[in-house]
Design an enzyme around this catalytic site. Structure first.
Site, mmCIF file in Angstrom:
data_model
loop_
_atom_site.group_PDB
_atom_site.id
_atom_site.type_symbol
_atom_site.label_atom_id
_atom_site.label_comp_id
_atom_site.label_asym_id
_atom_site.label_seq_id
_atom_site.Cartn_x
_atom_site.Cartn_y
_atom_site.Cartn_z
ATOM 1 N N CYS A 97 0.812 -1.229 0.000
ATOM 2 C CA CYS A 97 0.000 0.000 0.000
ATOM 3 C C CYS A 97 0.838 1.268 0.000
ATOM 4 O O CYS A 97 0.615 2.175 -0.802
ATOM 5 C CB CYS A 97 -1.002 -0.005 1.151
ATOM 6 S SG CYS A 97 -0.313 0.041 2.819
ATOM 7 N N HIS A 120 -3.042 1.157 6.960
ATOM 8 C CA HIS A 120 -3.248 1.077 5.513
ATOM 9 C C HIS A 120 -3.467 2.472 4.940
ATOM 10 O O HIS A 120 -3.985 3.358 5.613
ATOM 11 C CB HIS A 120 -4.466 0.195 5.222
ATOM 12 C CG HIS A 120 -4.582 -0.220 3.793
ATOM 13 N ND1 HIS A 120 -3.656 -1.008 3.160
ATOM 14 C CD2 HIS A 120 -5.524 0.056 2.865
ATOM 15 C CE1 HIS A 120 -4.031 -1.214 1.906
ATOM 16 N NE2 HIS A 120 -5.162 -0.570 1.698
ATOM 17 N N HIS A 138 -5.938 1.212 -4.060
ATOM 18 C CA HIS A 138 -4.974 0.764 -3.052
ATOM 19 C C HIS A 138 -4.465 -0.634 -3.387
ATOM 20 O O HIS A 138 -4.997 -1.306 -4.264
ATOM 21 C CB HIS A 138 -5.610 0.787 -1.655
ATOM 22 C CG HIS A 138 -6.753 -0.163 -1.483
ATOM 23 N ND1 HIS A 138 -6.829 -1.039 -0.439
ATOM 24 C CD2 HIS A 138 -7.869 -0.395 -2.227
ATOM 25 C CE1 HIS A 138 -7.943 -1.762 -0.530
ATOM 26 N NE2 HIS A 138 -8.581 -1.388 -1.610
#
Length: 157
Positions: free
Chosen positions: A63, A115, A127
């Site tokens: 990510c 994240h 993502h």
């Protein structure tokens, strides 16, 4: 290592935090040309394989590697390498319900950011979610991500 590992594991199921993602209203980016470059680059990477520690299209992405690559390549903005460092990066913090295309969206569990993705508009973000997956689009208010939404950072201003 633990910060990067968070992007590399399947989302954990557990009790939902008290607040969920607000209904998002799109606002115009302050620099539409740069935002468009970021979005086009990010969307062009959809389908790229996830790879823990990855930060290139040929090697795959985690990510924070995806976010860092896109912002450097499309907007010439160097971001820190880890999700936790990106969350602390000096940037504007937009209201939770007013996001612009190109904003970074953060997700946390029990207050720990784990994240990051790039908001593309209409409640969706791009993502690199987990091992075995690929870069993809998801809804910020979806069942899992909505429970873990922790705010945004505005890099493009």
């Amino acid at each position: 290592m633990l910060v990067l590992a968070a992007c590399g594991s399947a989302p954990k199921r557990g009790p939902a935090p008290a607040a969920a993602a607000p209904k998002v209203v799109d606002v115009a980016p302050e620099d539409p040309a740069r935002a468009n470059e970021v979005l086009m680059r990010a969307l062009g990477l959809v389908g790229t394989p996830y790879r823990y520690g990855g930060n290139t299209p040929s090697g795959g992405f985690d990510c924070s590697g995806l976010v860092g690559f896109v912002f450097l390549d499309a907007a010439r903005v160097y971001l820190p390498r880890t999700t936790r460092e990106i969350a602390r990066y000096k940037a504007r913090v937009p209201p939770d319900d007013r996001l612009a295309a190109g904003d970074l969206v953060l997700f946390a569990d029990k207050g720990d950011i784990f994240h990051v993705g790039i908001y593309v508009g209409e409640g969706r973000f791009v993502h690199a979610p987990s091992t075995g997956g690929t870069v993809r689009l998801d809804r910020i208010d979806g069942p899992y991500w909505g429970r873990h939404y922790a705010g945004a950072r505005r890099i493009l201003y």
